[in-house]
Design an enzyme around this catalytic site. Structure first.
Site, PDB file in Angstrom:
ATOM      1  N   HIS A 135      25.418  65.942 -43.866  1.00 48.81           N
ATOM      2  CA  HIS A 135      26.650  66.408 -43.221  1.00 48.81           C
ATOM      3  C   HIS A 135      26.540  67.851 -42.747  1.00 48.81           C
ATOM      4  O   HIS A 135      25.641  68.590 -43.159  1.00 48.81           O
ATOM      5  CB  HIS A 135      27.830  66.291 -44.191  1.00 48.81           C
ATOM      6  CG  HIS A 135      28.354  64.890 -44.321  1.00 48.81           C
ATOM      7  ND1 HIS A 135      27.776  63.964 -45.142  1.00 48.81           N
ATOM      8  CD2 HIS A 135      29.405  64.266 -43.719  1.00 48.81           C
ATOM      9  CE1 HIS A 135      28.452  62.820 -45.051  1.00 48.81           C
ATOM     10  NE2 HIS A 135      29.424  62.965 -44.200  1.00 48.81           N
ATOM     11  N   LYS A 139      31.308  71.127 -44.914  1.00 47.67           N
ATOM     12  CA  LYS A 139      31.907  70.091 -45.769  1.00 47.67           C
ATOM     13  C   LYS A 139      32.090  70.625 -47.193  1.00 47.67           C
ATOM     14  O   LYS A 139      31.181  71.207 -47.774  1.00 47.67           O
ATOM     15  CB  LYS A 139      31.029  68.832 -45.765  1.00 47.67           C
ATOM     16  CG  LYS A 139      31.636  67.676 -46.549  1.00 47.67           C
ATOM     17  CD  LYS A 139      30.972  66.347 -46.229  1.00 47.67           C
ATOM     18  CE  LYS A 139      31.496  65.219 -47.089  1.00 47.67           C
ATOM     19  NZ  LYS A 139      32.956  65.022 -46.977  1.00 47.67           N
TER      20      LYS A 139
END
Ligand SMILES: NC(=O)c1ccc[n+]([C@@H]2O[C@H](COP(=O)([O-])OP(=O)(O)OC[C@H]3O[C@@H](n4cnc5c(N)ncnc54)[C@H](O)[C@@H]3O)[C@@H](O)[C@H]2O)c1
Ligand SMILES: O=C(O)C1=N[C@H](C(=O)O)CCC1
Length: 250
Positions: A135, A139
């Site tokens: 990701h 995040k």
């Protein structure tokens, strides 16, 4: 036909801002609220919101849902951080408001939902399986909600097939080197500038491997799932966990 009155919580966030645009562009919906941190939830009642799209943080989601359920406002939730305890708490709130529907989707993209389904199907045939999620570095949580759910589904499929623990001769390891253990499935989290949301499920058996990979390249990948959830949640009282329940996957 009257339009569905929809509000977005977390409206200034990465996915929330995209959801605001998607709701505004949907012919059958009217955006009646776009709330950020600190905005008063009472405005949801004043604006007559029928469905809330909840895209905030694990720290905020429970309070927001408690308010929505108490006021009979349906919710479509993408926020992560779900544990058995949190789900039990939500089910208790829903029991007091039996006509209200809440959809929690670890991932709204069709490709990610299919990845989970395929991984669940494949899990029984392979001795080894590990999940790698990748990701963007903004995040807040690790591992991702999608990876956690994927690992749980894999673990359940393995248990049902009578598969035992995975082969692994590791005797010494640096903390974290073998990933997080989710129900016996190692889950590895990568955070890298340039990425959005990606996942690989690596399965291995004697003389072969299978890799199932999904890539979300833009937040637009989550929008059809969010809009589908908004359209369906009003006629799905109680808790629905996973967008697959609103898809005809055969
Ligand atoms: N299910 C999916 O398909 C999917 C896809 C992408 C992101 N997510 C999840 O959605 C969540 C948000 O992700 P993001 O990347 O947009 O994060 P982000 O930090 O960019 O956005 C979160 C926003 O929520 C706001 N916020 C916090 N508390 C609030 C409150 N009480 N009321 C209103 N707004 C509040 C923050 O100020 C911020 O603007 C995360 O949990 C993420 O994992 C889910
Ligand atoms: O960008 C995020 O944050 C995402 N969160 C969800 C998760 O944790 O699985 C879905 C993918 C994107």
């Amino acid at each position: 036909m009257s339009k569905l009155r929809v509000a977005v919580l977390g409206a200034k966030g990465r996915i929330g801002s995209e959801a605001v645009r998607a709701v505004e562009a949907a012919d059958d919906m009217e955006l009646v609220g776009a709330l950020g941190r600190g905005d008063k939830l009472e405005s949801l009642v004043d604006s007559g919101a029928q469905v809330v799209v909840e895209l905030t943080t694990p720290a905020s989601v429970m309070g927001n849902l408690d308010f929505c359920v108490r006021h009979g406002i349906h919710a479509v939730v993408g926020t992560t951080g779900w544990t058995d305890e949190r789900l039990a708490q939500l089910n208790t709130s829903l029991a007091a408001s039996p006509e209200t529907g809440v959809l929690i989707a670890p991932n709204f993209s069709i490709g990610a939902v299919l990845t989970m389904t395929f991984a669940q199907q494949a899990a029984r045939y392979f001795e080894s399986v590990e999940v790698v999620e990748l990701h963007h570095p903004g995040k807040a949580d690790a591992p991702s909600g999608t990876a956690t759910r994927t690992a749980q589904l894999i673990a359940a499929a393995r248990a049902e097939a009578g598969l035992g623990t995975q082969p692994d001769a590791t005797l010494t390891a640096l903390d974290g080197a073998r990933g997080a253990d989710v129900d016996g499935v190692p889950v590895h989290a990568v955070r890298l500038r340039g990425l959005l949301a990606h996942q690989e499920v690596l399965l291995g058996g004697e003389g072969e491997t299978l890799t199932i990979r999904h890539d979300s390249l833009h937040h637009s990948s989550f929008m059809p799932g969010i809009l589908l959830g908004v359209r369906r949640v009003t006629s799905a009282p109680g808790l629905t966990f996973g967008l697959e329940h609103f898809l005809d996957l055969g």
